[in-house]
Design an enzyme around this catalytic site. Structure first.
Site, PDB file in Angstrom:
ATOM      1  CD  GLN A  50     -13.005  -1.880  -0.464  1.00 20.43           C
ATOM      2  OE1 GLN A  50     -12.195  -1.814   0.453  1.00 20.43           O
ATOM      3  NE2 GLN A  50     -14.230  -2.356  -0.290  1.00 20.43           N
TER       4      GLN A  50
ATOM      5  NE  ARG B  70      -3.854   0.537   1.984  1.00 21.27           N
ATOM      6  CZ  ARG B  70      -5.061   0.587   2.553  1.00 21.27           C
ATOM      7  NH1 ARG B  70      -5.272   1.355   3.604  1.00 21.27           N
ATOM      8  NH2 ARG B  70      -6.066  -0.133   2.074  1.00 21.27           N
TER       9      ARG B  70
ATOM     10  CG  HIS C 254      -8.492  -0.073  -2.604  1.00 17.08           C
ATOM     11  ND1 HIS C 254      -7.699  -1.167  -2.291  1.00 17.08           N
ATOM     12  CD2 HIS C 254      -9.113   0.279  -1.437  1.00 17.08           C
ATOM     13  CE1 HIS C 254      -7.836  -1.444  -0.997  1.00 17.08           C
ATOM     14  NE2 HIS C 254      -8.684  -0.589  -0.465  1.00 17.08           N
TER      15      HIS C 254
ATOM     16  CB  CYS D  32     -14.193   1.110   0.431  1.00 17.98           C
ATOM     17  SG  CYS D  32     -13.736   2.849   0.504  1.00 17.98           S
TER      18      CYS D  32
ATOM     19  NE  ARG E 150     -10.495  -5.514   0.708  1.00 15.49           N
ATOM     20  CZ  ARG E 150      -9.683  -4.524   1.077  1.00 15.49           C
ATOM     21  NH1 ARG E 150     -10.168  -3.448   1.663  1.00 15.49           N
ATOM     22  NH2 ARG E 150      -8.381  -4.579   0.814  1.00 15.49           N
TER      23      ARG E 150
ATOM     24  CG  ASP F 206     -13.541   6.152  -0.587  1.00 17.32           C
ATOM     25  OD1 ASP F 206     -13.423   6.044   0.647  1.00 17.32           O
ATOM     26  OD2 ASP F 206     -12.554   6.147  -1.364  1.00 17.32           O
TER      27      ASP F 206
HETATM   28  N1  NVA Z   1      -9.978   6.548  -1.122  1.00 18.48           N
HETATM   29  C1  NVA Z   1      -9.581   6.132   0.191  1.00 18.48           C
HETATM   30  C2  NVA Z   1      -9.814   4.679   0.360  1.00 18.48           C
HETATM   31  C3  NVA Z   1      -9.489   4.133   1.724  1.00 18.48           C
HETATM   32  C4  NVA Z   1      -9.706   2.659   1.815  1.00 18.48           C
HETATM   33  C5  NVA Z   1      -8.122   6.476   0.410  1.00 18.48           C
HETATM   34  O1  NVA Z   1      -7.328   6.277  -0.528  1.00 18.48           O
HETATM   35  O2  NVA Z   1      -7.766   6.969   1.476  1.00 18.48           O
HETATM   36  N1   CP Z   2     -11.228  -0.310   2.754  1.00 21.15           N
HETATM   37  C1   CP Z   2      -9.935  -0.359   3.150  1.00 21.15           C
HETATM   38  O1   CP Z   2      -9.028  -0.583   2.351  1.00 21.15           O
HETATM   39  O2   CP Z   2      -9.774  -0.156   4.472  1.00 21.15           O
HETATM   40  P1   CP Z   2      -8.369   0.024   5.239  1.00 21.15           P
HETATM   41  O3   CP Z   2      -7.830   1.367   4.835  1.00 21.15           O
HETATM   42  O4   CP Z   2      -8.742  -0.041   6.693  1.00 21.15           O
HETATM   43  O5   CP Z   2      -7.464  -1.079   4.814  1.00 21.15           O
END
Ligand code: NVA
Ligand code: CP
Length: 308
Positions: free
Chosen positions: A136, A106, A133, A267, A295, A227
């Site tokens: 997800q 990530r 993502h 999400c 997930r 989101d």
């Molecule tokens: N769009 C959000 C998703 C978190 C799971 C982010 O990138 O922070």
């Molecule tokens: N939805 C998701 O990816 O959650 P986290 O940021 O908690 O991993």
């Protein structure tokens, strides 16, 4: 009994790394994992987790997924490993390839994820970048399939920021041929390369609708998805975006425009009273916690395909 097939690509960086048949296969495997009808043994396999951004669901679901498959994980915290010191990705990737069997990353820039892939001899999974993502989205489409049984005639409406989550939904929507409507404020539309790629994949290009009008986008929709307005890394834009996104909250008025059997997805993590009201979040239409659970099952399926 269904068995995991090897995927055509070694890595899962993007929705574009899998074919329609492969997505359907992963979802089918995930259903079998969920129903406890599938037992795959990945004993002694190790998943390295590299999280340059925070995570609850992705981290824990990958850890539990590996544990259920009989393997293990190593959580590489950038601040306590040499990653935070700035050791080049190409060195980290080559070293981890000697210890681990797969890594999930990530990070911010999608190009950094690609750099891991370039130097790794083991599969690399996108655990979220600023661009996509895809893990997800696998869980999202399993959740949609559980409710509607197939994807025929499903209208998926995403209201909010044209971010990583929206980009992956668009690409999976194109692969599965489902109607995807995105409504976001002007200037916050999804990545144009993603949209163009999706339009190349869609047989019926009218199935992708990008607009700045949440009400029209919600009309008759089967799935309302949102989101956060400010993603990780955009903390300094929060005050400004909260103003710009005014009118893009999923509230009861918007839910009433959707199909009467519509479900609500998010999400997570969520900001109540921003992208979604507490009332809608807690309503009977919410499938948000099934989505979070999924997930685990979809990642068990993905890991089985990449490692088996
Ligand atoms: N769009 C959000 C998703 C978190 C799971 C982010 O990138 O922070
Ligand atoms: N939805 C998701 O990816 O959650 P986290 O940021 O908690 O991993």
């Amino acid at each position: 009994m269904i068995k995991p097939n090897r995927l055509s690509n070694k890595n899962f960086l993007s929705t574009l790394d899998v074919s329609t048949d492969e997505v359907i296969h992963i979802l089918e495997l995930a259903k079998n994992f969920k129903n406890k009808k599938l037992n795959i043994n990945l004993k002694n396999k190790v998943l390295g987790l590299i999280f340059d951004k925070s995570s609850t669901r992705t981290r824990v679901s990958f850890q539990v997924a590996m544990s259920r498959l009989g393997g293990t994980t190593i959580d590489l915290n950038p601040t306590t490993s040499q990653i935070g010191r700035g050791e080049p990705i190409k060195d980290t990737a080559r070293v981890l390839s000697r210890y681990c069997d797969v890594i999930a990353v990530r990070t911010f820039k999608h190009s950094d994820l690609e750099e891991y892939t370039k130097w790794s001899t083991i599969p690399v999974i996108n655990a979220l970048t600023d661009l996509e993502h895809p893990c997800q989205a696998l869980a999202d489409f399993l959740t949609i399939q559980e409710k509607f049984l197939d994807f025929k005639n499903v209208v998926l409406t995403f209201i909010g920021d044209g971010n990583n989550v929206a980009n992956s939904l668009i690409l999976f929507g194109a692969l599965l041929g489902i109607e995807v409507r995105i409504a976001c404020p002007k200037g916050y539309e999804p990545n144009s390369l993603v949209v163009n790629k999706a339009l190349e994949i869609y047989k019926n290009k009218n199935l992708l609708k990008i607009s700045n009008d949440p009400t029209t986008a919600a009309l008759g929709a089967n799935v309302l998805y949102t989101d956060v307005w400010s993603s990780m890394g955009e903390e300094n834009q929060k005050a400004e975006k909260d103003k710009i996104f005014n009118g893009f909250t999923i509230d009861n008025d918007l839910v009433n425009k959707a199909d009467k059997d519509a479900i609500i997805l998010h999400c997570l993590p969520a900001y109540r009273s921003k992208e979604i009201t507490d009332e809608v979040f807690e309503s009977k239409k919410n499938r948000i916690f099934d989505q979070a659970e999924n997930r685990l099952h979809t990642q068990q399926a993905l890991l089985s395909c990449l490692l088996h």
